[in-house]
Design a protein around this motif. Structure first.
Motif, PDB file in Angstrom:
ATOM      1  N   MET A 110     -23.157 -52.211  50.364  1.00 46.15           N
ATOM      2  CA  MET A 110     -23.830 -51.871  51.651  1.00 46.15           C
ATOM      3  C   MET A 110     -23.231 -50.371  51.837  1.00 46.15           C
ATOM      4  SD  MET A 110     -23.380 -53.312  55.408  1.00 46.15           S
ATOM      5  CE  MET A 110     -24.390 -54.791  54.998  1.00 46.15           C
ATOM      6  N   HIS A 111     -24.349 -49.526  52.254  1.00 47.27           N
ATOM      7  CA  HIS A 111     -24.000 -48.310  52.643  1.00 47.27           C
ATOM      8  C   HIS A 111     -23.514 -48.411  54.108  1.00 47.27           C
ATOM      9  CE1 HIS A 111     -24.551 -44.104  53.905  1.00 47.27           C
ATOM     10  NE2 HIS A 111     -25.139 -43.605  52.750  1.00 47.27           N
ATOM     11  N   PRO A 112     -22.229 -47.640  54.415  1.00 45.25           N
ATOM     12  CA  PRO A 112     -21.759 -47.908  55.721  1.00 45.25           C
ATOM     13  C   PRO A 112     -22.685 -47.522  56.900  1.00 45.25           C
ATOM     14  CG  PRO A 112     -20.838 -46.104  54.494  1.00 45.25           C
ATOM     15  CD  PRO A 112     -21.527 -46.537  53.381  1.00 45.25           C
ATOM     16  N   ALA A 113     -23.800 -46.532  56.464  1.00 43.64           N
ATOM     17  CA  ALA A 113     -24.609 -46.160  57.559  1.00 43.64           C
ATOM     18  C   ALA A 113     -25.227 -47.472  58.308  1.00 43.64           C
ATOM     19  CB  ALA A 113     -25.803 -45.477  57.203  1.00 43.64           C
ATOM     20  N   SER A 114     -25.309 -48.520  57.605  1.00 38.59           N
ATOM     21  CA  SER A 114     -25.974 -49.909  58.088  1.00 38.59           C
ATOM     22  C   SER A 114     -24.744 -50.699  58.688  1.00 38.59           C
ATOM     23  CB  SER A 114     -26.385 -50.764  56.691  1.00 38.59           C
ATOM     24  OG  SER A 114     -27.488 -50.007  56.252  1.00 38.59           O
ATOM     25  N   LEU A 115     -23.599 -50.378  58.779  1.00 37.31           N
ATOM     26  CA  LEU A 115     -22.718 -51.119  59.420  1.00 37.31           C
ATOM     27  C   LEU A 115     -22.809 -51.310  61.153  1.00 37.31           C
ATOM     28  CD1 LEU A 115     -19.398 -49.785  57.659  1.00 37.31           C
ATOM     29  CD2 LEU A 115     -20.625 -52.086  57.115  1.00 37.31           C
ATOM     30  N   ARG A 116     -22.719 -52.546  61.502  1.00 37.80           N
ATOM     31  CA  ARG A 116     -22.694 -52.770  63.078  1.00 37.80           C
ATOM     32  C   ARG A 116     -21.290 -52.391  63.530  1.00 37.80           C
ATOM     33  NH1 ARG A 116     -23.162 -57.449  64.356  1.00 37.80           N
ATOM     34  NH2 ARG A 116     -24.191 -57.266  66.400  1.00 37.80           N
ATOM     35  N   ILE A 117     -21.095 -51.542  64.483  1.00 37.67           N
ATOM     36  CA  ILE A 117     -19.825 -51.250  65.025  1.00 37.67           C
ATOM     37  C   ILE A 117     -19.097 -52.334  65.765  1.00 37.67           C
ATOM     38  CG2 ILE A 117     -20.418 -50.369  67.177  1.00 37.67           C
ATOM     39  CD1 ILE A 117     -17.678 -49.297  65.181  1.00 37.67           C
ATOM     40  N   ALA A 118     -20.229 -53.613  66.184  1.00 35.69           N
ATOM     41  CA  ALA A 118     -19.446 -54.648  66.917  1.00 35.69           C
ATOM     42  C   ALA A 118     -18.848 -55.528  65.763  1.00 35.69           C
ATOM     43  CB  ALA A 118     -20.785 -55.435  67.559  1.00 35.69           C
ATOM     44  N   ASP A 119     -19.149 -55.361  64.673  1.00 37.76           N
ATOM     45  CA  ASP A 119     -18.334 -56.356  63.523  1.00 37.76           C
ATOM     46  C   ASP A 119     -16.823 -55.791  63.422  1.00 37.76           C
ATOM     47  OD1 ASP A 119     -20.707 -57.822  63.246  1.00 37.76           O
ATOM     48  OD2 ASP A 119     -21.259 -56.566  61.666  1.00 37.76           O
ATOM     49  N   PHE A 120     -16.472 -54.718  64.322  1.00 39.13           N
ATOM     50  CA  PHE A 120     -15.162 -54.095  64.081  1.00 39.13           C
ATOM     51  C   PHE A 120     -14.400 -54.161  65.481  1.00 39.13           C
ATOM     52  CE2 PHE A 120     -17.719 -52.905  60.528  1.00 39.13           C
ATOM     53  CZ  PHE A 120     -16.856 -53.142  59.292  1.00 39.13           C
ATOM     54  N   THR A 121     -14.402 -55.337  65.830  1.00 37.61           N
ATOM     55  CA  THR A 121     -14.077 -55.500  67.409  1.00 37.61           C
ATOM     56  C   THR A 121     -12.974 -56.500  67.294  1.00 37.61           C
ATOM     57  OG1 THR A 121     -14.449 -55.479  69.626  1.00 37.61           O
ATOM     58  CG2 THR A 121     -15.479 -57.128  68.248  1.00 37.61           C
ATOM     59  N   TYR A 122     -11.910 -56.563  68.206  1.00 47.80           N
ATOM     60  CA  TYR A 122     -10.980 -57.592  68.635  1.00 47.80           C
ATOM     61  C   TYR A 122     -10.506 -57.575  69.999  1.00 47.80           C
ATOM     62  CZ  TYR A 122      -7.369 -53.974  68.149  1.00 47.80           C
ATOM     63  OH  TYR A 122      -6.520 -52.980  68.485  1.00 47.80           O
ATOM     64  N   THR A 123      -9.793 -58.545  70.649  1.00 53.26           N
ATOM     65  CA  THR A 123      -9.419 -58.440  71.846  1.00 53.26           C
ATOM     66  C   THR A 123      -8.195 -57.831  71.949  1.00 53.26           C
ATOM     67  OG1 THR A 123     -10.955 -60.512  72.279  1.00 53.26           O
ATOM     68  CG2 THR A 123      -8.934 -59.829  73.963  1.00 53.26           C
ATOM     69  N   LEU A 124      -7.989 -56.907  72.687  1.00 53.36           N
ATOM     70  CA  LEU A 124      -6.758 -55.931  72.676  1.00 53.36           C
ATOM     71  C   LEU A 124      -6.301 -56.200  74.194  1.00 53.36           C
ATOM     72  CD1 LEU A 124      -4.245 -54.643  71.821  1.00 53.36           C
ATOM     73  CD2 LEU A 124      -5.604 -52.219  72.179  1.00 53.36           C
ATOM     74  N   PRO A 125      -5.376 -57.180  74.444  1.00 51.11           N
ATOM     75  CA  PRO A 125      -4.954 -57.260  75.760  1.00 51.11           C
ATOM     76  C   PRO A 125      -4.118 -55.969  76.276  1.00 51.11           C
ATOM     77  CG  PRO A 125      -4.334 -59.011  74.374  1.00 51.11           C
ATOM     78  CD  PRO A 125      -4.956 -58.033  73.629  1.00 51.11           C
ATOM     79  N   GLU A 126      -4.316 -55.670  77.655  1.00 47.44           N
ATOM     80  CA  GLU A 126      -3.667 -54.631  78.159  1.00 47.44           C
ATOM     81  C   GLU A 126      -2.188 -54.656  77.899  1.00 47.44           C
ATOM     82  OE1 GLU A 126      -4.474 -51.774  80.314  1.00 47.44           O
ATOM     83  OE2 GLU A 126      -6.551 -52.423  79.293  1.00 47.44           O
ATOM     84  N   ASP A 127      -1.474 -55.903  77.788  1.00 45.20           N
ATOM     85  CA  ASP A 127      -0.088 -55.788  77.882  1.00 45.20           C
ATOM     86  C   ASP A 127       0.330 -55.521  76.278  1.00 45.20           C
ATOM     87  OD1 ASP A 127      -0.561 -58.162  76.644  1.00 45.20           O
ATOM     88  OD2 ASP A 127       0.616 -59.640  77.819  1.00 45.20           O
ATOM     89  N   ARG A 128      -0.664 -55.371  75.423  1.00 43.93           N
ATOM     90  CA  ARG A 128      -0.217 -55.148  74.002  1.00 43.93           C
ATOM     91  C   ARG A 128      -0.142 -53.384  73.440  1.00 43.93           C
ATOM     92  NH1 ARG A 128       1.707 -59.011  73.805  1.00 43.93           N
ATOM     93  NH2 ARG A 128       3.337 -57.440  73.289  1.00 43.93           N
ATOM     94  N   ILE A 129      -0.875 -52.970  74.622  1.00 41.38           N
ATOM     95  CA  ILE A 129      -0.698 -51.313  74.603  1.00 41.38           C
ATOM     96  C   ILE A 129       0.511 -50.796  74.978  1.00 41.38           C
ATOM     97  CG2 ILE A 129      -1.934 -49.271  75.365  1.00 41.38           C
ATOM     98  CD1 ILE A 129      -4.446 -50.871  75.847  1.00 41.38           C
ATOM     99  N   ALA A 130       1.232 -49.993  74.213  1.00 40.22           N
ATOM    100  CA  ALA A 130       2.535 -49.320  74.225  1.00 40.22           C
ATOM    101  C   ALA A 130       2.194 -48.253  75.260  1.00 40.22           C
ATOM    102  CB  ALA A 130       3.312 -49.115  72.959  1.00 40.22           C
ATOM    103  N   ARG A 131       2.776 -48.360  76.319  1.00 38.09           N
ATOM    104  CA  ARG A 131       2.823 -47.251  77.180  1.00 38.09           C
ATOM    105  C   ARG A 131       3.833 -46.193  77.187  1.00 38.09           C
ATOM    106  NH1 ARG A 131      -2.236 -48.577  79.178  1.00 38.09           N
ATOM    107  NH2 ARG A 131      -1.952 -50.758  79.861  1.00 38.09           N
ATOM    108  N   TYR A 132       5.018 -46.405  76.647  1.00 33.66           N
ATOM    109  CA  TYR A 132       6.065 -45.787  76.111  1.00 33.66           C
ATOM    110  C   TYR A 132       6.627 -46.061  74.756  1.00 33.66           C
ATOM    111  CZ  TYR A 132       6.404 -44.484  81.265  1.00 33.66           C
ATOM    112  OH  TYR A 132       6.011 -44.037  82.688  1.00 33.66           O
TER     113      TYR A 132
END
Length: 421
Positions: free
Chosen positions: A1-23
């Motif tokens: 498949m040519h990547p132009a046809s890719l749906r960006i919604a297929d490349f998502t996941y749930t990232l909880p706020e507490d998993r983001i490193a603030r420091y």
């Protein structure tokens, strides 16, 4: 498949706020390292990364330096206006040269509080308490691609723009950290390789590396190389289109010297492993192949504009081997008597892309629905979800100040055997 046809919604996941490193962690090389190879996940820390890299490999680092790109101006009324200096206007052909401009520059910017700024109005930063104070002025000069073009000028005029930003600007921390920059960020949001000023975001994969790691790599016979890709405006441009065909990939400045190109050619000639440290290094290395492939095929890349267009790797059939492409680029530089290749690339690396130069990637964990996540998926395929699910489950820290991984391209072996001709 040519990547132009890719749906960006297929490349998502749930990232909880507490998993983001603030420091960042207290020690750079104590961050977790996830290693993915041959379908197997292993865990360690960055301090031991040499255990997972073959002897005689070449690790390629981005030596760009983050500038203090956030300037705060005040109107006569006292209202604050923040200017985020993203990258030089198109009238400049070299980021380094633009950073050394004295007196004034034209810069592509984002503006917080732009509605408060009337047309023709000049705003000022600096306290102006004495003759030696730094005063910076900003005047609107147009708008392009959704960004403002400002003329920035200052007193004393003998200062370079790099010196102005260093004295008056703030570290441009990513907005998802949701905090103001602190004194420690001046050091920690900068890699130990930082040399060439021009980025508004750090090449975060290299934030984990220390002199101690470099020593262990050297003991094992693992070499390192340096390239430059200045991270600019596109870093903050989210993928808003449903399909990638409607997403315009941002152009980024790359700067590669002749000495490194010779080092890379020798690595490929010896069929030795090349590992990109960071997505920025990966885009630079793969762009070198496509520039060389165009030259080898008798084409003429637009070095003064965009040398690698967004869909070039997918729309033209290139049988040029990696070695032949890199040698064509080296011959071009020799013929032009130039020691530096300075140009821009819009390459988008997404599923459907076949890596030519790198066999593995050291990288952090990226935001959902981002072009950086697409690059990871291009390298390891659908297994990206397995890797990310594991990292979330095992309490890895995500994004710029978070943990990272070493990912191996499963197809690398066979492809390198046939493409190094």
């Amino acid at each position: 498949m040519h990547p132009a046809s890719l749906r960006i919604a297929d490349f998502t996941y749930t990232l909880p706020e507490d998993r983001i490193a603030r420091y960042p962690l207290a020690e750079r090389d104590s961050s977790k390292l996830l290693v993915y190879k041959d379908g197997i996940i292993a865990e360690d820390v960055y301090a031991h990364i040499s255990n997972y890299v073959p002897a005689l490999s070449l690790l390629v680092f981005n030596q760009t330096k983050v500038v203090n790109a956030r300037l705060q101006f005040r109107k006569d009324t006292g209202a604050k206006i923040e200017v985020f200096c993203l990258e030089p206007d198109d009238r400049y052909s070299d980021v380094q040269a633009a950073m050394l401009q004295q007196g004034d520059v034209f810069w592509k910017c984002m503006i917080g509080g732009a509605a408060k700024w009337k047309e023709g109005q000049i705003i000022q930063a600096g306290n102006g308490d004495n003759a030696e104070s730094l005063r910076i002025y900003a005047a609107m000069s147009g708008k392009r691609d959704g960004y403002y073009i400002l003329r920035l000028y200052w007193e004393p005029a003998h200062l370079s723009f790099a010196e102005v930003l260093q004295q008056a600007g703030k570290v441009p921390l990513p907005p998802y950290l949701n905090r103001e920059a602190e004194e420690s960020d001046q050091y920690r949001y900068q890699t130990i390789f930082a040399r060439e000023e021009g980025s508004v975001a750090a090449p975060t994969a290299a934030l984990h590396f220390t002199e101690r790691i470099l020593a262990t790599l050297k003991e094992k016979g693992i070499n390192s190389g340096r390239v430059t890709l200045h991270v600019g405006a596109g870093t903050f441009k989210p993928v808003k289109s449903e399909r990638m065909q409607d997403h315009d990939m941002h152009a980024e400045w790359i700067d590669v010297d002749h000495t490194f190109l010779l080092q890379l050619i020798e690595q490929v000639k010896q069929s030795r492993t090349v590992i990109a440290v960071g997505t920025t290094s990966a885009r630079t290395l793969e762009s070198l192949y496509w520039i060389g492939a165009q030259l080898a095929a008798g084409g003429q890349p637009d070095f003064e504009g965009i040398a690698v267009q967004q869909w070039l790797p997918y729309e033209e059939e290139h049988s040029t081997g990696v070695l032949a492409a890199l040698q064509a680029l080296e011959q071009y530089m020799t013929a032009q008597d130039t020691k530096r290749l300075v140009t821009r690339t819009r390459i988008i690396i997404a599923p459907g892309y076949r890596f030519r130069v790198i066999s593995a990637l050291v990288t952090n964990f990226h935001q959902p629905q981002s072009t950086l996540l697409l690059l990871v998926a291009a390298l390891i395929g659908p297994a990206w979800r397995k890797v990310y699910d594991y990292a979330l489950q095992e309490q890895y820290r995500f994004l710029s100040y978070g943990d990272g991984c070493l990912l191996w391209d499963l197809s690398a072996g066979k492809l390198r055997e046939t493409s190094c001709q």
